[in-house]
Design a protein around this motif. Structure first.
Motif, short mmCIF file in Angstrom:
data_model
loop_
_atom_site.label_atom_id
_atom_site.label_comp_id
_atom_site.label_asym_id
_atom_site.label_seq_id
_atom_site.Cartn_x
_atom_site.Cartn_y
_atom_site.Cartn_z
N PHE A 28 0.84 -1.20 0.00
CA PHE A 28 0.00 0.00 0.00
C PHE A 28 0.87 1.25 0.00
CE2 PHE A 28 -2.61 3.34 1.91
CZ PHE A 28 -3.73 3.28 1.09
N TRP A 32 1.15 3.83 -3.15
CA TRP A 32 0.78 5.23 -2.98
C TRP A 32 1.95 6.12 -3.40
CZ3 TRP A 32 -2.43 7.08 1.76
CH2 TRP A 32 -2.85 8.39 1.56
N TRP A 143 -7.46 0.64 -6.35
CA TRP A 143 -7.27 1.72 -5.38
C TRP A 143 -8.29 1.63 -4.24
CZ3 TRP A 143 -4.34 4.81 -2.91
CH2 TRP A 143 -4.87 5.87 -2.18
N TYR A 144 -9.57 1.56 -4.58
CA TYR A 144 -10.60 1.56 -3.53
C TYR A 144 -10.58 0.28 -2.70
CZ TYR A 144 -12.31 5.86 -5.53
OH TYR A 144 -12.40 7.17 -5.96
N CYS A 147 -7.62 0.61 -0.31
CA CYS A 147 -7.96 1.48 0.82
C CYS A 147 -8.86 0.74 1.81
CB CYS A 147 -8.65 2.76 0.33
SG CYS A 147 -7.56 3.88 -0.54
#
Length: 180
Positions: A28, A32, A143-144, A147
């Motif tokens: 992650f 990012w 991405w979602y 997260c």
């Protein structure tokens, strides 16, 4: 110590759990950070190479973990009936999100028809390519879901600390050392 018992997890599960946690948070953070890299940055190609290689390795570890979990007994759950249900649902969601993150990452990486080099040792072939907006749609899902996975993982850790510190249970200890 290698096999699970009704009191605790065996070494294989403990090691796979912590390697997965390290990989999830590391991937992650790397993912990012990679989004901020410029084309001429030295990590522009190296970052994704590491990200993909570790991601494929995490996929293999996750499959092994699921198989191992299926073949072994599960330690007795702590907490109230509702807490046990919440823990079950939380674990299922962790695995589902993990698999969604890895599948979407694969779809991003193979959208152009090229396979994924895994640490330069072998190549994971591109089996699904040419879907309309494959990289873009898979990127949004990646991405979602990532997260969501990190947020759920933090909740998972918070619940373990709650059981350990407030409830006086050995839930956290069971995932750090095999109990017999």
């Amino acid at each position: 110590m290698w096999r699970n018992s009704r009191r605790g997890w065996g070494w294989p599960v403990i090691v796979m759990h912590w390697l997965s946690a390290l990989a999830i948070f590391g991937l992650f953070a790397l993912g990012w950070w990679m989004t901020s890299l410029g084309y001429y940055d030295s990590w522009y190609k190296l970052g994704p190479w590491w990200h993909k290689s570790v991601g494929i390795s995490l996929f293999a570890l996750t499959v092994l973990r699921l198989v191992w979990r299926h073949l072994q007994i599960t330690p007795q759950a702590h907490g109230t009936r509702n807490e046990q249900r919440a823990a079950f649902v939380g674990h299922v969601l962790l695995y589902v999100l993990l698999l969604v993150v890895m599948a979407s990452g694969y779809l991003i990486s193979t959208a152009d028809g090229r396979g994924i080099s895994v640490f330069g040792l072998f190549e994971m072939p591109a089996l699904i390519t040419g879907l309309k907006d494959q990289a873009t749609l898979a990127g949004d899902v990646h991405w979602y879901a990532s997260c969501g996975l990190v947020i759920l993982s933090l909740g998972h850790a918070a619940a373990a600390f709650k059981h350990h510190l407030l409830d006086g249970q050995d839930t956290l200890r069971r995932m750090t050392w095999p109990l017999r």
